[in-house]
Design a protein around this motif. Sequence first.
Motif, PDB file in Angstrom:
ATOM      1  N   LYS A  93      12.109 -62.064  -9.400  1.00 33.51           N
ATOM      2  CA  LYS A  93      11.157 -61.071  -9.927  1.00 33.51           C
ATOM      3  C   LYS A  93      10.060 -60.787  -8.908  1.00 33.51           C
ATOM      4  N   PHE A  94       9.563 -61.858  -8.274  1.00 31.07           N
ATOM      5  CA  PHE A  94       8.561 -61.671  -7.228  1.00 31.07           C
ATOM      6  C   PHE A  94       9.107 -60.768  -6.125  1.00 31.07           C
ATOM      7  N   ASN A  95      10.307 -61.071  -5.636  1.00 31.01           N
ATOM      8  CA  ASN A  95      10.894 -60.282  -4.550  1.00 31.01           C
ATOM      9  C   ASN A  95      11.026 -58.812  -4.927  1.00 31.01           C
ATOM     10  N   ASN A  96      11.454 -58.536  -6.149  1.00 30.35           N
ATOM     11  CA  ASN A  96      11.602 -57.148  -6.595  1.00 30.35           C
ATOM     12  C   ASN A  96      10.255 -56.438  -6.657  1.00 30.35           C
ATOM     13  N   LEU A  97       9.267 -57.094  -7.253  1.00 25.54           N
ATOM     14  CA  LEU A  97       7.936 -56.485  -7.346  1.00 25.54           C
ATOM     15  C   LEU A  97       7.301 -56.328  -5.971  1.00 25.54           C
ATOM     16  N   TYR A  98       7.461 -57.336  -5.135  1.00 26.07           N
ATOM     17  CA  TYR A  98       6.875 -57.269  -3.800  1.00 26.07           C
ATOM     18  C   TYR A  98       7.516 -56.148  -2.981  1.00 26.07           C
ATOM     19  N   GLU A  99       8.827 -56.006  -3.080  1.00 24.96           N
ATOM     20  CA  GLU A  99       9.490 -54.935  -2.337  1.00 24.96           C
ATOM     21  C   GLU A  99       9.053 -53.560  -2.852  1.00 24.96           C
ATOM     22  N   ASP A 100       8.911 -53.428  -4.163  1.00 17.84           N
ATOM     23  CA  ASP A 100       8.393 -52.175  -4.715  1.00 17.84           C
ATOM     24  C   ASP A 100       6.990 -51.894  -4.173  1.00 17.84           C
ATOM     25  N   SER A 101       6.165 -52.935  -4.098  1.00 15.60           N
ATOM     26  CA  SER A 101       4.805 -52.746  -3.588  1.00 15.60           C
ATOM     27  C   SER A 101       4.823 -52.369  -2.106  1.00 15.60           C
ATOM     28  N   ARG A 102       5.733 -52.937  -1.357  1.00 13.21           N
ATOM     29  CA  ARG A 102       5.852 -52.601   0.075  1.00 13.21           C
ATOM     30  C   ARG A 102       6.290 -51.145   0.255  1.00 13.21           C
ATOM     31  N   GLU A 103       7.160 -50.668  -0.631  1.00 18.64           N
ATOM     32  CA  GLU A 103       7.576 -49.266  -0.559  1.00 18.64           C
ATOM     33  C   GLU A 103       6.375 -48.351  -0.797  1.00 18.64           C
ATOM     34  N   VAL A 104       5.569 -48.653  -1.804  1.00 21.35           N
ATOM     35  CA  VAL A 104       4.362 -47.871  -2.069  1.00 21.35           C
ATOM     36  C   VAL A 104       3.414 -47.964  -0.872  1.00 21.35           C
ATOM     37  N   GLU A 105       3.294 -49.149  -0.303  1.00 19.54           N
ATOM     38  CA  GLU A 105       2.438 -49.338   0.867  1.00 19.54           C
ATOM     39  C   GLU A 105       2.871 -48.434   2.021  1.00 19.54           C
ATOM     40  N   ARG A 106       4.153 -48.448   2.333  1.00 20.21           N
ATOM     41  CA  ARG A 106       4.651 -47.610   3.441  1.00 20.21           C
ATOM     42  C   ARG A 106       4.388 -46.122   3.164  1.00 20.21           C
ATOM     43  N   MET A 107       4.582 -45.714   1.918  1.00 16.06           N
ATOM     44  CA  MET A 107       4.365 -44.317   1.559  1.00 16.06           C
ATOM     45  C   MET A 107       2.885 -43.941   1.644  1.00 16.06           C
ATOM     46  N   LEU A 108       2.019 -44.825   1.164  1.00 18.17           N
ATOM     47  CA  LEU A 108       0.583 -44.550   1.236  1.00 18.17           C
ATOM     48  C   LEU A 108       0.114 -44.443   2.686  1.00 18.17           C
ATOM     49  N   ILE A 109       0.543 -45.382   3.514  1.00 19.87           N
ATOM     50  CA  ILE A 109       0.141 -45.364   4.928  1.00 19.87           C
ATOM     51  C   ILE A 109       0.630 -44.075   5.604  1.00 19.87           C
ATOM     52  N   ALA A 110       1.852 -43.675   5.316  1.00 27.88           N
ATOM     53  CA  ALA A 110       2.394 -42.438   5.891  1.00 27.88           C
ATOM     54  C   ALA A 110       1.612 -41.214   5.396  1.00 27.88           C
ATOM     55  N   PHE A 111       1.264 -41.212   4.113  1.00 24.45           N
ATOM     56  CA  PHE A 111       0.509 -40.105   3.531  1.00 24.45           C
ATOM     57  C   PHE A 111      -0.877 -40.020   4.183  1.00 24.45           C
ATOM     58  N   ILE A 112      -1.530 -41.152   4.349  1.00 21.46           N
ATOM     59  CA  ILE A 112      -2.843 -41.185   5.006  1.00 21.46           C
ATOM     60  C   ILE A 112      -2.737 -40.656   6.437  1.00 21.46           C
ATOM     61  N   LYS A 113      -1.726 -41.107   7.141  1.00 23.61           N
ATOM     62  CA  LYS A 113      -1.527 -40.667   8.525  1.00 23.61           C
ATOM     63  C   LYS A 113      -1.308 -39.149   8.588  1.00 23.61           C
ATOM     64  N   LYS A 114      -0.523 -38.624   7.683  1.00 22.88           N
ATOM     65  CA  LYS A 114      -0.238 -37.187   7.638  1.00 22.88           C
ATOM     66  C   LYS A 114      -1.507 -36.390   7.390  1.00 22.88           C
ATOM     67  N   ILE A 115      -2.329 -36.868   6.466  1.00 25.30           N
ATOM     68  CA  ILE A 115      -3.578 -36.165   6.161  1.00 25.30           C
ATOM     69  C   ILE A 115      -4.530 -36.216   7.349  1.00 25.30           C
TER      70      ILE A 115
END
Length: 119
Positions: A93-115
Motif C-alpha cells: 500500500k505504501f509503494n502504491n501511494l508513494y508512486e502515485d505521489s511521485r507521479e503528481v510530483e513529476r507533473m507539478l514540477i513540469a507544470f511549474i517549469k512550463k509556467i
Amino acid sequence: MSNFRKLIVWQKAMSLTTKIYENTKIFPKEEIFVLTSQLRRCAISIPSNIAEGYGRESKNELLRFLNISVGSLFELQTQLEIAKNIDFLKEEKFNNLYEDSREVERMLIAFIKKIKESN
C-alpha cells in the motif's frame, strides 16, 4: 486556460487524496487527530492549492500556489514513510501511494517549469 478541473495534475492529485482517505480509515482510532488528520490535510492541500492558484490573476500567484502544493506533497510523502515505519501501512500500500505521489510530483514540477518558461 479555461478550467482547473481539466488539468491532469489536479485530477491525479484528487485521486491521490481519495486514496489517502481510503487508506487511513484503517489507522488506529487514537491516531485520528494525529497522523490520520495530518495525512488527510496534506493530501487535501495539494489539489486545493492547484485550484486556488489557477483562479488567481497572475502567473506569479499561480506559481506560488503550485509551490505550496509541492511542499504539501513532500510533507505527505514524509508522513507516508512514517506510517510505513510504524506499520500503519503495509509495504504494498505504501509503494502504491508513494508512486502515485511521485507521479503528481513529476507533473507539478513540469507544470511549474512550463509556467516559468512562458514568463
